[in-house]
Design an enzyme around this catalytic site. Structure first.
Site, short mmCIF file in Angstrom:
data_model
loop_
_atom_site.label_atom_id
_atom_site.label_comp_id
_atom_site.label_asym_id
_atom_site.label_seq_id
_atom_site.Cartn_x
_atom_site.Cartn_y
_atom_site.Cartn_z
CG ASP A 59 -1.78 1.15 1.40
OD1 ASP A 59 -2.63 1.14 2.31
OD2 ASP A 59 -1.64 2.11 0.60
N GLY A 117 -9.64 3.84 -6.24
CA GLY A 117 -8.28 3.29 -6.39
C GLY A 117 -7.25 3.94 -5.48
CG ASP A 175 -7.42 10.24 -6.65
OD1 ASP A 175 -8.14 10.71 -7.55
OD2 ASP A 175 -6.86 10.94 -5.78
CB SER A 181 -2.79 4.58 -16.91
OG SER A 181 -2.98 5.97 -17.05
N GLY A 184 -5.18 0.67 -13.56
CA GLY A 184 -6.41 0.24 -12.89
C GLY A 184 -7.62 0.65 -13.69
CB VAL A 185 -10.18 3.25 -12.96
CG1 VAL A 185 -11.24 4.03 -13.72
CG2 VAL A 185 -10.69 2.74 -11.64
CE1 TYR A 186 -9.28 7.39 -15.36
CE2 TYR A 186 -7.13 8.43 -15.64
CZ TYR A 186 -8.47 8.51 -15.29
OH TYR A 186 -8.98 9.71 -14.82
N1 APR Z 1 -1.21 1.44 -3.13
C1 APR Z 1 -0.56 1.16 -4.29
N2 APR Z 1 -1.19 0.91 -5.45
C2 APR Z 1 -2.55 0.93 -5.43
C3 APR Z 1 -3.30 1.22 -4.26
C4 APR Z 1 -2.56 1.49 -3.08
N3 APR Z 1 -3.17 1.77 -1.92
N4 APR Z 1 -4.62 1.19 -4.58
C5 APR Z 1 -4.69 0.86 -5.89
N5 APR Z 1 -3.45 0.70 -6.40
C6 APR Z 1 -3.06 0.32 -7.77
C7 APR Z 1 -4.09 -0.39 -8.60
O1 APR Z 1 -4.12 -1.76 -8.26
C8 APR Z 1 -3.53 -0.14 -10.00
O2 APR Z 1 -2.53 -1.10 -10.32
O3 APR Z 1 -2.82 1.52 -8.47
C9 APR Z 1 -2.86 1.23 -9.87
C10 APR Z 1 -3.62 2.35 -10.57
O4 APR Z 1 -5.02 2.07 -10.50
P1 APR Z 1 -6.10 3.25 -10.21
O5 APR Z 1 -5.96 3.68 -8.82
O6 APR Z 1 -7.41 2.71 -10.67
O7 APR Z 1 -5.62 4.45 -11.13
P2 APR Z 1 -5.76 4.66 -12.70
O8 APR Z 1 -5.89 3.37 -13.46
O9 APR Z 1 -4.64 5.59 -13.07
O10 APR Z 1 -7.16 5.40 -12.85
C11 APR Z 1 -7.26 6.71 -12.33
O11 APR Z 1 -9.14 6.17 -10.98
O12 APR Z 1 -9.28 6.40 -8.74
C12 APR Z 1 -9.60 7.00 -9.92
O13 APR Z 1 -9.54 9.33 -9.40
C13 APR Z 1 -8.88 8.30 -10.10
O14 APR Z 1 -10.17 8.88 -12.00
C14 APR Z 1 -8.91 8.42 -11.59
C15 APR Z 1 -8.71 6.99 -12.06
#
Ligand code: APR
Length: 170
Positions: A11, A33, A35, A118, A120-122
């Site tokens: 984390d 995520g 964020d 990018s 995760g959600v992206y």
């Molecule tokens: N620590 C480390 N990595 C994390 C954590 C954490 N606590 N939580 C999630 N992740 C990882 C996810 O597993 C993924 O591999 O961070 C990576 C990025 O995923 P997202 O958080 O979904 O970010 P992203 O794909 O860049 O999408 C951004 O998601 O949360 C929203 O506000 C954000 O709209 C934006 C979008």
């Protein structure tokens, strides 16, 4: 060089480094995520501070204090949403890393932890994103001798494996 670039599973909000990078959205007003995790751990002051920043375009980065986080700063960057790779996503993702390192250098930061922007959600394909991340980290470490440590943080073991493969690939 390899010891200045490491992969860590865990984390990112728990790391006591000079800066952790947030994978934000253009509003900089929080989300899910990583964020969401960063805003929860930093406390409400982070959101209040981000409200003063006027957002952040994709590919750009902005720095804030870490507030209640163990890291001194948060560097917020906005990764590209994956659209099958034909809308300049690779260039924009590279720009995210370069802008984070530009701010690290400007603020004399020595250690920085970066999530899989990018991926995760992206929806960015992990292997391609990991190659970009490693290439940009390597050039940042070559250009900035004061940057002592970059941690690429994976939230799960499968992502950690992808990052380690990208590091050992070249
Ligand atoms: N620590 C480390 N990595 C994390 C954590 C954490 N606590 N939580 C999630 N992740 C990882 C996810 O597993 C993924 O591999 O961070 C990576 C990025 O995923 P997202 O958080 O979904 O970010 P992203 O794909 O860049 O999408 C951004 O998601 O949360 C929203 O506000 C954000 O709209 C934006 C979008």
């Amino acid at each position: 060089m390899p010891d200045r670039l490491q992969v860590l599973s865990g984390d990112i909000t728990r790391l006591a480094v000079d800066a952790i990078v947030n994978a934000a959205n253009e509003s900089l007003l929080g989300g899910g995520g990583v964020d969401g995790a960063i805003h929860r751990a930093a406390g409400p002051e982070l959101l209040a501070y981000c409200r003063t920043l006027g957002g952040c375009p994709t590919g750009e980065a902005k720095i804030t204090p870490g507030f209640s986080l163990p890291s001194k700063h948060v560097i917020h960057t906005v990764g590209p949403v994956w659209h099958e790779g034909n809308q300049g996503e690779a260039q924009l993702l590279g720009l995210c890393y370069r802008n984070c390192f530009r701010l690290a250098r400007k603020h004399g930061l020595r250690s920085i932890a970066i999530p899989a922007i990018s991926c995760g959600v992206y929806g960015y394909p992990r292997e391609a994103a990991a190659r970009i991340a490693v290439a940009e980290c390597r050039s940042a470490l070559a250009d900035n001798p004061d940057l002592e440590r970059i941690l690429l943080v994976a939230f799960d073991e499968s992502m950690a494996k992808v990052l380690r493969q990208a590091i050992s690939a070249v």
